[in-house]
Structures are given as structure tokens and as C-alpha cells.
Design an enzyme around this catalytic site. Structure first.
Site, short mmCIF file in Angstrom:
data_model
loop_
_atom_site.label_atom_id
_atom_site.label_comp_id
_atom_site.label_asym_id
_atom_site.label_seq_id
_atom_site.Cartn_x
_atom_site.Cartn_y
_atom_site.Cartn_z
N ASP A 73 8.18 -7.56 8.32
CA ASP A 73 7.37 -7.50 7.54
C ASP A 73 7.42 -6.49 7.24
O ASP A 73 6.33 -5.38 6.44
CB ASP A 73 6.47 -7.12 9.12
CG ASP A 73 4.94 -6.65 9.61
OD1 ASP A 73 3.93 -7.20 8.80
OD2 ASP A 73 4.75 -5.68 10.54
N HIS A 110 0.65 -1.18 0.27
CA HIS A 110 -0.39 0.24 0.07
C HIS A 110 1.19 1.02 -0.09
O HIS A 110 -0.07 2.61 -0.75
CB HIS A 110 -1.08 0.06 0.66
CG HIS A 110 -0.21 0.43 2.21
ND1 HIS A 110 -0.12 -0.95 3.35
CD2 HIS A 110 -0.25 1.57 3.58
CE1 HIS A 110 0.47 0.04 4.36
NE2 HIS A 110 0.14 1.03 4.53
N HIS A 170 8.26 -2.55 2.49
CA HIS A 170 7.97 -0.67 2.28
C HIS A 170 8.67 -0.69 1.77
O HIS A 170 9.05 0.81 0.85
CB HIS A 170 6.63 -1.13 3.17
CG HIS A 170 5.67 -1.47 3.88
ND1 HIS A 170 4.84 -1.47 2.68
CD2 HIS A 170 5.34 -1.36 4.40
CE1 HIS A 170 3.33 -1.87 3.49
NE2 HIS A 170 3.98 -1.49 4.57
#
Length: 488
Positions: free
Chosen positions: A235, A178, A240
Site C-alpha cells: 500500500d 499523489h 509512495h
């Protein structure tokens, strides 16, 4: 290649994990905003899939009581919300049982676009895809969205990719991150490649260092069971932070076609210098938060969180120094940092330009390096730090920032990341989704670091909740005569 978009006919958005946190906090509010602004075709339906033995009415009641809190109050309208709920239905099934998928097939339109969003544990992805195919729900126009993290290491990521590829072609697979849907991240490509003033200086020796920080004030919360088996490296860094690094460091693609952009990102990942044990010991810092105060509230340490073993050695903080082995970025350190229970919720990229080789203002004059500050959250903005003359006699200097407030730079509505990416899936735009070789290249760089920590028996350093992480992360910067931006 991009998948060709369909017309405004029947479209089914099927969300596995339809009653999960991601669904009611992010996906359904994003789809409501798309509905509110007429971005969803008239025939679009949203099918929630879950284990709960609910009727459609029970599911709507759950959504009605949970999702509105995550919708902007200014966008909330009771009538529009009711018309949005009319698009929703629910199918109760056990995703591991192939026979249950007949119920899902009955709930889907016979023709038209089907988007399957797998907001589940990654170890269920392959079973779900196999059962969707067996039920006759996968055709040439179907699309599948895979949430991160995709696997726990290179082998598991490859296994998932290979299994999903048995049922979906690569152009039908949307590996979502995202952060790539954030307006500022997408604006970074325009900043670099749409403005002639930056490109000549976007390289060594004009850039001294790059910092990428994704800091959270929250703890692990309800994700503790998952998080303890993953940690901050899997994670956050593997996806990201490395994707942000790619956008900063990539060469200009020959076009905005999805594969042209992703080809350049792949080159960056393959150019990352591999770390040996000596590099890992010197250039990485692991941390784990202890009890402290977060945003003025006393909070527990990681090992006291529910569903976390009291002797856990999982890292909730990572800082590291990376290097890219190519001519553009020779000898420019990239500092990546992420952590939970940090002092501020803040995601930013700091481009620090090289010092002036000679100053006519004397050695005692106050001087700060020029920095390009790209803020991703909570506010989205771009600022350029410059030195100017202080008013009055003499030539005293002081720093100022030229600011671009992206939130108010246009009258057009700014969609949130999930809304933008969901619309990209429906329209068949793959540019802001990870390709299989990108994912595997990221794991090829990250996995030796994870293995190195185990070989070194590297225990995470303690840091108090509400701080900026272990002191060792500041020492990591200090070895290059640098400091984190908030310490400057």
C-alpha cells in the site's frame, strides 16, 4: 513523450467510483478549487459513474452533503459551489456490463478531451478499459488515470499494464501517485539541481544516511477489507516511499521532459540492491498495531477493526534498510519507514551528512550532525541543521535550524497534490506519473521481500497505537550507530 494539450473546448472528466471516498474527499474538492481559480475550460464537465441507481439530482445532493467538509473554509463560496455543481452529472452503470457503457457514451461530449479516472479496485481496470474501447469512447486524445496500488505483485501488475495497453498508448496512461504532486516533493528537484551548493555534496561520502518516513495516525478504517489483502508494503512502500527515494537519489536528467526524468528514476529502482533471506531477516521490520491511544483517544488494535480477521498477520508498519548499488550512493543506507496508528501524522525526508573527521572544539563539546530536514506533511518546509556558537564567553556550541517555510515563501496560491496532478493530466504532462517500466521495476524489488517474509514465516511485531512502531525498528538503526530523527 508528453501528450499535447488541447484547446479550451469540450472536456469530460469521467470518475469511475464517483461516489467513493476518494472522489468526494479528494477529487471533487480538487476540481472545485481548479474551477474556483479558472483552471477548468468553460466546456469542462465532470461525470460521476457509480453503481448507485441515482438520478443526477440525487448525486448532486450526495456531493453537496459530503464534499464541502473537505474544502478549505477560506476557499468556500456558495455561488461558486453552485456553478461548480452545474458541471456535474451522473451515470449509473455496472462497470462489468458492456451494454451499460452506451449510457456513458450518451452522457459524454461527441468531441473533445476525455479523461477517465479509475478510482476503483485495480481488478476492475482491465474490464473498464475494454468496455470503454468497445463503446467507442477511446480515441487518440483520451487519457486514463490509474490509482494505486497497481496489482498485488509483479505478475498482476504486468497483466494490468498489458491489458490497459491494448486500448491506451503509454503516453495516454497516467499512473497516479499523489505524493509526486506535493509542492515540496517537486521542490526537491529544484533544491538539488537548481542550487550549486548541494549537488557536490549530494553523494557518498558526504552523506551518511537517508531516512524517509510516512507516518499516519489513522487506522485502516473503512479500507480494512482492501488493506488486509495488501498491507503496508504493497500500500505504501511499493509506490509512495520508493518514488520519494527515486527523487532523492536520481541523477540529474538531461531535461525536464517526462521521459528524461523517468529514465533517471528507473535507473535508481534498477540499482536497488536485491535482498536475500538473510538480508530480509536482518534489514526489515514488520509491525501490527495493537490497542492504545491515538491523539489522546483510546483506539482498537488492528485485529479488532471491522472486517479484519482476528488472526490476521497483515503488517500495518514496515521499516527497512535499502542500499543503492552505484558510485553516488555506495555504502549509504536508506531507511524507509511507514505505519498506521503512529504517534504523529508526519511525512519527512532526513538527509544526514557525514560527521566532521576532526573537531577543534574537543570531544566533550555538544555536537549534532548536519541534517537537511524536508517536511512533506502536515506542514511543508525545508530546514538545514547547523551548529553555531552559544552567546557569551567560550566556544560552546548549540544546534540551530535555517528554515525555508514553503507555505509562506510566495504569495502565489499553493494547489493541493490532487488538483496539481489533475491539471497535469488535462494538460498532457506525464512527468509526475509513473511509467510502466518504473512500476514493474519497483515490484521486482519489493516482491522478493514479500516472498521472503512468507518463507521465513515472519510474523509482524506488535506495537501500541500511538507509538513510533516496534522497538525492532530502532534497533535496525542502532546497528549503524544511527537513530530515527524523532529519537535524536
Amino acid at each position: 513523450m508528453n501528450t499535447p494539450p488541447l484547446d479550451n473546448g469540450a472536456q469530460d472528466i469521467v470518475i469511475f467510483g464517483g461516489a467513493g471516498d476518494l472522489s468526494f474527499r479528494k477529487l471533487l474538492p480538487a476540481l472545485y478549487m481548479a474551477h474556483l481559480h479558472d483552471k477548468l475550460a468553460e466546456g469542462t464537465r465532470i461525470v460521476g459513474v457509480g453503481r448507485q441507481p441515482w438520478s443526477r439530482e440525487a448525486y448532486l445532493s450526495f456531493v453537496d452533503s459530503h464534499s464541502p467538509a473537505f474544502i478549505d473554509k477560506e476557499a468556500w463560496n456558495a455561488d461558486d459551489w453552485q456553478s461548480f455543481l452545474a458541471r456535474l452529472t451522473y451515470v449509473s452503470l455496472d462497470v462489468t456490463r458492456s451494454d451499460d457503457y452506451a449510457k456513458l457514451k450518451a452522457a459524454c461530449s461527441a468531441n473533445g478531451l476525455r479523461v477517465f479516472y479509475l478510482a476503483t479496485a485495480p481488478n476492475l481496470f482491465t474490464q473498464i478499459c475494454a468496455h470503454l474501447s468497445s463503446a467507442g469512447l477511446v480515441d487518440a486524445q483520451a487519457r486514463v488515470v490509474l490509482e494505486k496500488p497497481l496489482g498485488t505483485d509483479l505478475a498482476s501488475a504486468r497483466a494490468i499494464n498489458e491489458e490497459v495497453a491494448r486500448y491506451f498508448d503509454e503516453q495516454q496512461i497516467y499512473r497516479i501517485d499523489h505524493y509526486l504532486g506535493k509542492e515540496t516533493v517537486q521542490n526537491l528537484m529544484v533544491l538539488r539541481f537548481g542550487n550549486a551548493i548541494f549537488e557536490p555534496m549530494w553523494r557518498a561520502p558526504f552523506i551518511k544516511s537517508v531516512q524517509i518516513t510516512v507516518a499516519e495516525t489513522v487506522g485502516v478504517g473503512s479500507r480494512a477489507g482492501f488493506y488486509d489483502g495488501a498491507g503496508a508494503m504493497r500500500d505504501m512502500v511499493q509506490n509512495h516511499l520508493l518514488q520519494l527515494l527515486c527523487i532523492v537519489a536520481m541523477e540529474q536528467p538531461i531535461s525536464l521532459h517526462a521521459d528524461d526524468v523517468r529514465d533517471e528514476k528507473l535507473k535508481v529502482l534498477r540499482s536497488l540492491r536485491k535482498m536475500d533471506l538473510a538480508d530480509i531477516k536482518r534489514d526489515t521490520v514488520r509491525g501490527q498495531y495493537t490497542a492504545g491511544a491515538s491523539e489522546g483517544v483510546a483506539v482498537s488494535g488492528y485485529q479488532e477493526e471491522n472486517n479484519v480477521p482476528p488472526d490476521s498477520t497483515t503488517e500495518t508498519f514496515v521499516a527497512l534498510r535499502a542500499h543503492i548499488n552505484n558510485a553516488r550512493w555506495a555504502n549509504v543506507p536508506f531507511f524507509l519507514r511507514t505505519g498506521k496508528r503512529m504517534q504523529k501524522r508526519q511525512s519527512e525526508i532526513i538527509i544526514e551528512f557525514a560527521d566532521q573527521p576532526f573537531s577543534i572544539f574537543g570531544t566533550t563539546a555538544h555536537h549534532e550532525p548536519n541534517r537537511l530536514i524536508i517536511s512533506l506533511q502536515p506542514e511543508e518546509s525545508i530546514q538545514l541543521g547547523l551548529m553555531v556558537k552559544e552567546p557569551g564567553s567560550g566556544m560552546s556550541l548549540h544546534p540551530v535550524k535555517l528554515g525555508l517555510d514553503l507555505q509562506h515563501s510566495s504569495n502565489k496560491r499553493r494547489a493541493e497534490a490532487y488538483e496539481r496532478l489533475l491539471m497535469d493530466v488535462i494538460k498532457g504532462r506525464l512527468t509526475h506519473f509513473m511509467r510502466r517500466d518504473e512500476l514493474e521495476a519497483a515490484w521486482m524489488w519489493v516482491e522478493p521481500i514479500l516472498d521472503g517474509w512468507r518463507a521465513l514465516d515472519d510474523k509482524p511485531r506488535a506495537y501500541s497505537a500511538g507509538s513510533w512502531g516496534p522497538a525492532a525498528s530502532s534497533a535496525l538503526m542502532a546497528r549503524d550507530n544511527l537513530c530515527w530523527f524523532e529519537e535524536a
